[in-house]
Design a protein around this motif. Structure first.
Motif, PDB file in Angstrom:
ATOM      1  N   PRO A  78      31.349  29.610  61.407  1.00 60.05           N
ATOM      2  CA  PRO A  78      32.325  30.326  60.549  1.00 60.05           C
ATOM      3  C   PRO A  78      31.611  31.424  59.715  1.00 60.05           C
ATOM      4  CG  PRO A  78      32.634  27.891  60.887  1.00 60.05           C
ATOM      5  CD  PRO A  78      31.177  28.164  61.455  1.00 60.05           C
ATOM      6  N   LEU A  79      32.237  32.273  59.326  1.00 62.72           N
ATOM      7  CA  LEU A  79      31.817  33.199  58.500  1.00 62.72           C
ATOM      8  C   LEU A  79      32.585  32.955  57.226  1.00 62.72           C
ATOM      9  CD1 LEU A  79      32.465  36.744  60.228  1.00 62.72           C
ATOM     10  CD2 LEU A  79      30.452  35.605  59.725  1.00 62.72           C
ATOM     11  N   ALA A  80      33.499  32.086  57.104  1.00 62.39           N
ATOM     12  CA  ALA A  80      34.257  31.980  55.979  1.00 62.39           C
ATOM     13  C   ALA A  80      34.852  30.401  55.801  1.00 62.39           C
ATOM     14  CB  ALA A  80      35.465  32.871  55.633  1.00 62.39           C
ATOM     15  N   ARG A  81      34.946  30.062  54.750  1.00 65.88           N
ATOM     16  CA  ARG A  81      35.889  28.400  54.619  1.00 65.88           C
ATOM     17  C   ARG A  81      36.560  28.716  53.326  1.00 65.88           C
ATOM     18  NH1 ARG A  81      32.916  25.249  51.084  1.00 65.88           N
ATOM     19  NH2 ARG A  81      30.913  26.301  50.668  1.00 65.88           N
ATOM     20  N   PRO A  82      37.918  28.123  53.529  1.00 65.33           N
ATOM     21  CA  PRO A  82      38.600  28.000  52.357  1.00 65.33           C
ATOM     22  C   PRO A  82      38.225  27.221  51.163  1.00 65.33           C
ATOM     23  CG  PRO A  82      39.775  27.202  54.411  1.00 65.33           C
ATOM     24  CD  PRO A  82      38.290  27.222  54.800  1.00 65.33           C
ATOM     25  N   VAL A  83      38.102  27.867  50.056  1.00 66.26           N
ATOM     26  CA  VAL A  83      37.807  27.104  48.691  1.00 66.26           C
ATOM     27  C   VAL A  83      38.605  27.768  47.736  1.00 66.26           C
ATOM     28  CG1 VAL A  83      35.977  27.062  46.889  1.00 66.26           C
ATOM     29  CG2 VAL A  83      35.172  27.060  49.503  1.00 66.26           C
ATOM     30  N   PRO A  84      39.396  27.004  47.244  1.00 69.96           N
ATOM     31  CA  PRO A  84      40.512  27.424  45.863  1.00 69.96           C
ATOM     32  C   PRO A  84      39.749  28.058  44.821  1.00 69.96           C
ATOM     33  CG  PRO A  84      40.723  25.014  46.354  1.00 69.96           C
ATOM     34  CD  PRO A  84      39.490  25.527  47.206  1.00 69.96           C
ATOM     35  N   THR A  85      40.561  28.825  44.303  1.00 73.57           N
ATOM     36  CA  THR A  85      39.885  29.430  42.796  1.00 73.57           C
ATOM     37  C   THR A  85      41.080  29.006  41.900  1.00 73.57           C
ATOM     38  OG1 THR A  85      41.093  31.539  43.346  1.00 73.57           O
ATOM     39  CG2 THR A  85      38.612  31.350  44.011  1.00 73.57           C
ATOM     40  N   ILE A  86      40.276  28.809  40.646  1.00 74.26           N
ATOM     41  CA  ILE A  86      41.235  28.559  39.647  1.00 74.26           C
ATOM     42  C   ILE A  86      40.673  29.546  38.393  1.00 74.26           C
ATOM     43  CG2 ILE A  86      42.250  26.372  39.999  1.00 74.26           C
ATOM     44  CD1 ILE A  86      40.336  25.138  38.021  1.00 74.26           C
ATOM     45  N   TYR A  87      41.809  29.967  37.437  1.00 72.10           N
ATOM     46  CA  TYR A  87      41.468  30.906  36.636  1.00 72.10           C
ATOM     47  C   TYR A  87      41.731  30.248  35.183  1.00 72.10           C
ATOM     48  CZ  TYR A  87      40.950  33.928  40.507  1.00 72.10           C
ATOM     49  OH  TYR A  87      40.316  34.287  41.835  1.00 72.10           O
ATOM     50  N   LEU A  88      40.824  29.685  34.495  1.00 65.94           N
ATOM     51  CA  LEU A  88      41.381  29.124  33.177  1.00 65.94           C
ATOM     52  C   LEU A  88      41.690  29.985  32.184  1.00 65.94           C
ATOM     53  CD1 LEU A  88      38.358  26.679  33.203  1.00 65.94           C
ATOM     54  CD2 LEU A  88      40.480  26.330  34.224  1.00 65.94           C
ATOM     55  N   ALA A  89      42.648  29.695  31.292  1.00 64.62           N
ATOM     56  CA  ALA A  89      43.192  30.581  30.152  1.00 64.62           C
ATOM     57  C   ALA A  89      43.256  29.335  28.850  1.00 64.62           C
ATOM     58  CB  ALA A  89      44.413  31.113  30.224  1.00 64.62           C
ATOM     59  N   ARG A  90      42.561  29.977  27.939  1.00 68.44           N
ATOM     60  CA  ARG A  90      42.833  29.386  26.538  1.00 68.44           C
ATOM     61  C   ARG A  90      44.017  30.029  25.971  1.00 68.44           C
ATOM     62  NH1 ARG A  90      36.384  29.150  24.978  1.00 68.44           N
ATOM     63  NH2 ARG A  90      35.816  27.358  25.968  1.00 68.44           N
ATOM     64  N   GLU A  91      44.433  29.573  24.945  1.00 70.45           N
ATOM     65  CA  GLU A  91      45.659  30.121  24.056  1.00 70.45           C
ATOM     66  C   GLU A  91      45.524  31.522  23.968  1.00 70.45           C
ATOM     67  OE1 GLU A  91      48.338  29.227  23.447  1.00 70.45           O
ATOM     68  OE2 GLU A  91      48.484  27.052  23.640  1.00 70.45           O
ATOM     69  N   GLU A  92      44.227  31.869  23.558  1.00 74.95           N
ATOM     70  CA  GLU A  92      43.859  33.409  23.090  1.00 74.95           C
ATOM     71  C   GLU A  92      43.799  34.432  24.641  1.00 74.95           C
ATOM     72  OE1 GLU A  92      41.894  30.842  22.447  1.00 74.95           O
ATOM     73  OE2 GLU A  92      39.743  31.280  23.060  1.00 74.95           O
ATOM     74  N   THR A  93      43.389  33.643  25.785  1.00 75.14           N
ATOM     75  CA  THR A  93      43.218  34.504  26.824  1.00 75.14           C
ATOM     76  C   THR A  93      44.677  34.357  27.800  1.00 75.14           C
ATOM     77  OG1 THR A  93      42.075  32.845  27.797  1.00 75.14           O
ATOM     78  CG2 THR A  93      40.785  34.624  26.826  1.00 75.14           C
ATOM     79  N   LEU A  94      45.682  33.849  27.221  1.00 76.82           N
ATOM     80  CA  LEU A  94      46.772  33.637  27.932  1.00 76.82           C
ATOM     81  C   LEU A  94      47.284  35.067  28.669  1.00 76.82           C
ATOM     82  CD1 LEU A  94      48.960  30.630  26.931  1.00 76.82           C
ATOM     83  CD2 LEU A  94      48.275  31.267  29.234  1.00 76.82           C
ATOM     84  N   PRO A  95      47.495  35.878  27.532  1.00 77.27           N
ATOM     85  CA  PRO A  95      47.886  37.361  28.014  1.00 77.27           C
ATOM     86  C   PRO A  95      47.251  38.050  29.147  1.00 77.27           C
ATOM     87  CG  PRO A  95      47.905  37.263  25.681  1.00 77.27           C
ATOM     88  CD  PRO A  95      47.123  35.946  26.184  1.00 77.27           C
ATOM     89  N   ALA A  96      45.972  37.663  29.084  1.00 76.40           N
ATOM     90  CA  ALA A  96      45.040  38.397  30.234  1.00 76.40           C
ATOM     91  C   ALA A  96      45.316  37.694  31.560  1.00 76.40           C
ATOM     92  CB  ALA A  96      43.641  38.240  29.875  1.00 76.40           C
ATOM     93  N   LEU A  97      45.549  36.286  31.430  1.00 75.92           N
ATOM     94  CA  LEU A  97      45.649  35.665  32.667  1.00 75.92           C
ATOM     95  C   LEU A  97      47.129  35.904  33.249  1.00 75.92           C
ATOM     96  CD1 LEU A  97      44.641  33.870  34.561  1.00 75.92           C
ATOM     97  CD2 LEU A  97      45.471  31.833  33.518  1.00 75.92           C
ATOM     98  N   GLU A  98      48.241  36.113  32.328  1.00 77.24           N
ATOM     99  CA  GLU A  98      49.447  36.486  32.814  1.00 77.24           C
ATOM    100  C   GLU A  98      49.475  37.891  33.625  1.00 77.24           C
ATOM    101  OE1 GLU A  98      51.510  36.214  29.196  1.00 77.24           O
ATOM    102  OE2 GLU A  98      51.767  34.067  29.449  1.00 77.24           O
ATOM    103  N   ALA A  99      48.488  38.958  32.887  1.00 74.99           N
ATOM    104  CA  ALA A  99      48.274  40.132  33.535  1.00 74.99           C
ATOM    105  C   ALA A  99      47.798  39.920  35.064  1.00 74.99           C
ATOM    106  CB  ALA A  99      47.631  41.086  32.627  1.00 74.99           C
ATOM    107  N   LEU A 100      46.638  39.058  34.958  1.00 73.05           N
ATOM    108  CA  LEU A 100      45.991  38.862  36.174  1.00 73.05           C
ATOM    109  C   LEU A 100      46.830  38.200  37.284  1.00 73.05           C
ATOM    110  CD1 LEU A 100      43.456  39.005  37.796  1.00 73.05           C
ATOM    111  CD2 LEU A 100      42.720  36.742  37.030  1.00 73.05           C
ATOM    112  N   HIS A 101      47.649  37.367  36.818  1.00 61.86           N
ATOM    113  CA  HIS A 101      48.614  36.619  37.868  1.00 61.86           C
ATOM    114  C   HIS A 101      49.688  37.857  38.602  1.00 61.86           C
ATOM    115  CE1 HIS A 101      52.438  34.764  38.537  1.00 61.86           C
ATOM    116  NE2 HIS A 101      51.656  33.608  39.150  1.00 61.86           N
ATOM    117  N   ALA A 102      49.990  38.611  37.807  1.00 65.58           N
ATOM    118  CA  ALA A 102      50.830  39.434  38.201  1.00 65.58           C
ATOM    119  C   ALA A 102      50.315  40.512  39.222  1.00 65.58           C
ATOM    120  CB  ALA A 102      51.346  40.377  36.977  1.00 65.58           C
ATOM    121  N   GLU A 103      49.015  40.871  38.957  1.00 69.01           N
ATOM    122  CA  GLU A 103      48.242  41.754  39.940  1.00 69.01           C
ATOM    123  C   GLU A 103      48.050  40.720  41.067  1.00 69.01           C
ATOM    124  OE1 GLU A 103      47.237  44.757  39.946  1.00 69.01           O
ATOM    125  OE2 GLU A 103      48.580  44.832  38.129  1.00 69.01           O
TER     126      GLU A 103
END
Ligand SMILES: Cc1cc2nc3c(=O)[nH]c(=O)nc-3n(C[C@H](O)[C@H](O)[C@H](O)COP(=O)(O)OP(=O)(O)OC[C@H]3O[C@@H](n4cnc5c(N)ncnc54)[C@H](O)[C@@H]3O)c2cc1C
Length: 384
Positions: A78-103
């Motif tokens: 197999p060339l690929a296997r599923p591995v979930p990804t998580i993007y962690l936000a602290r209070e101060e990086t929540l706006p950046a994560l909201e923008a990333l989530h929308a994208e």
């Protein structure tokens, strides 16, 4: 004489060669003795929507079907296997994560917000709570790719089609012949072809200079990885690929160990990249900041170059001033996950066949990838 010479035996050159070899005689020329010795062999080999800009996500989305249902006979494993990804936000990086989530949500409806309990369930060592991760975005569609299998399988396809791959031949001179291009290696061997594909990774602008072609502003940037052992008895195999929304840390499990990066982007010259002590120490520090893991020992470390043009979109197309000179550079930090789409684009542009079906609808047409955009001032520098 070949129809096409491809300079560079990384993922870009080999995947393009495999597509072109269906139509014409191709010669890939690689400076090193091993294919994928530079960036392609130093990647963490993941496909996910958390990186890049809209065009990169479009190329990634188009490429996914290749990884999810690999073509019959391409590779035994197999060339690929599923591995979930998580993007962690602290209070101060929540706006950046909201923008990333929308994208990300424009390309997959599987992404969703999770709280501290679910973060800890997915990866028990992540620090949550006050001053730490307060929320995360989970993308369950991440894919861990097998870079070596990919490189070797594309190479096999090239040879099976009757085309050739030469290794250990560093090109030192390039000249236009009037009918095409002649390249000469340091050892004095020369080859000619109608079309020259510049897939030399970090050396892309250097190759252009050898050919008397104006550069397109390719900037190699170094990225560092350290490998640490988990505490005895800890099984990391089901852990996700964990990123910080602030763009200063990631870690992922690999063969029982943990790969960690401080997500450094240090401008460098094209070279055999080596990790700097500062970036190695920063990787260990960030691991201890974002997780409860101690770092008593670093088992292994490496660095590689990720090369970008101004708008950070991979570039494919003929140079408008140099007939037969084709650019295939600027794969940045997503050269593996976008390779199937980029190879199909190269095939379309060089053979004159139709633009890859469905790619326009994902927001990627010729205008997004053409080298012309880098010459008329329309490509803007963006930080993604
Ligand atoms: C730490 C790290 C993590 C990464 N993680 C990911 C990831 O998770 N997912 C992803 O998709 N991408 C990732 N990348 C990016 C990916 O590795 C690159 O985008 C990709 O490998 C670029 O491929 P390439 O073929 O353009 O370059 P390369 O693999 O560098 O190939 C270019 C080749 O050209 C050859 N060459 C240069 N000059 C000459 C010459 N004069 N004559 C002949 N040959 C020459 C070189 O020897 C080299 O082998 C990562 C990169 C790094 C460094």
């Amino acid at each position: 004489m070949s129809d096409v010479l491809i300079l560079g035996g990384g993922i870009a050159g080999l995947s393009a060669a495999a597509h072109l070899a269906r139509h014409m005689r191709v010669t890939v020329i690689e400076a090193e003795d091993a294919l994928g010795y530079h960036s392609s062999g130093r990647s963490v080999s993941f496909s996910h929507y958390g990186i890049g800009n809209a065009a990169v996500r479009g190329l990634t989305a188009w490429s996914r079907s290749f990884y999810e249902a690999q073509p019959a006979g391409f590779c035994d494993t197999p060339l690929a296997r599923p591995v979930p990804t998580i993007y962690l936000a602290r209070e101060e990086t929540l706006p950046a994560l909201e923008a990333l989530h929308a994208e990300m949500a424009r390309f997959t409806d599987a992404v969703r917000w999770i709280g501290p309990a679910e973060i800890e369930a997915l990866c028990p060592v992540v620090r949550t709570g006050a001053g730490q991760a307060v929320k995360a975005v989970l993308d369950p569609t991440g894919l861990k790719l097998d870079a070596d299998a990919l490189l070797q399988s594309f190479a096999r396809q090239v040879r099976a089609a009757g085309s050739e791959i030469l290794t250990g031949q560093r090109i030192a001179a390039i000249e236009a012949t009037g009918e095409g291009w002649r390249v000469r290696s340091e050892g004095g061997e020369s080859r000619t072809a109608r079309i020259l594909v510049n897939a030399a990774g970090a050396w892309g602008d250097r190759m252009a200079a050898l050919a008397g072609v104006a550069p397109i502003g390719l900037q190699p940037k170094r990225r560092t990885i350290i490998v640490v052992d988990p505490p005895a008895g800890t099984d990391v195999s089901a852990w996700p690929f964990v990123h910080s929304a602030g763009g200063d840390f990631y870690m992922l499990p690999e063969a029982g160990q943990i790969l960690v990066s401080p997500v450094d982007e240090v401008e460098d010259d094209p070279c055999d990249a080596r990790p700097e002590d500062y970036d190695v120490a920063l990787a260990a520090h960030q691991l201890e900041q974002y997780t409860t893991l101690p770092v008593p020992r670093i088992a292994h470390r490496w660095a590689g170059l990720r090369s970008f043009v101004a708008d950070r979109v991979p570039t494919a197309g003929f140079d408008r001033e140099a007939p037969g000179f084709f650019w295939l550079v600027g794969q940045g930090g997503y050269g593996l996950q976008t390779a199937p789409a980029m190879a199909a684009i190269v095939e379309a542009l060089i053979t004159g066949s139709a633009w890859p079906e469905g790619l326009d609808a994902l927001g990627v047409g010729p205008a997004q990838v053409t080298p012309d955009r880098l010459r008329n001032g329309s490509a803007h520098s963006v930080a993604t």
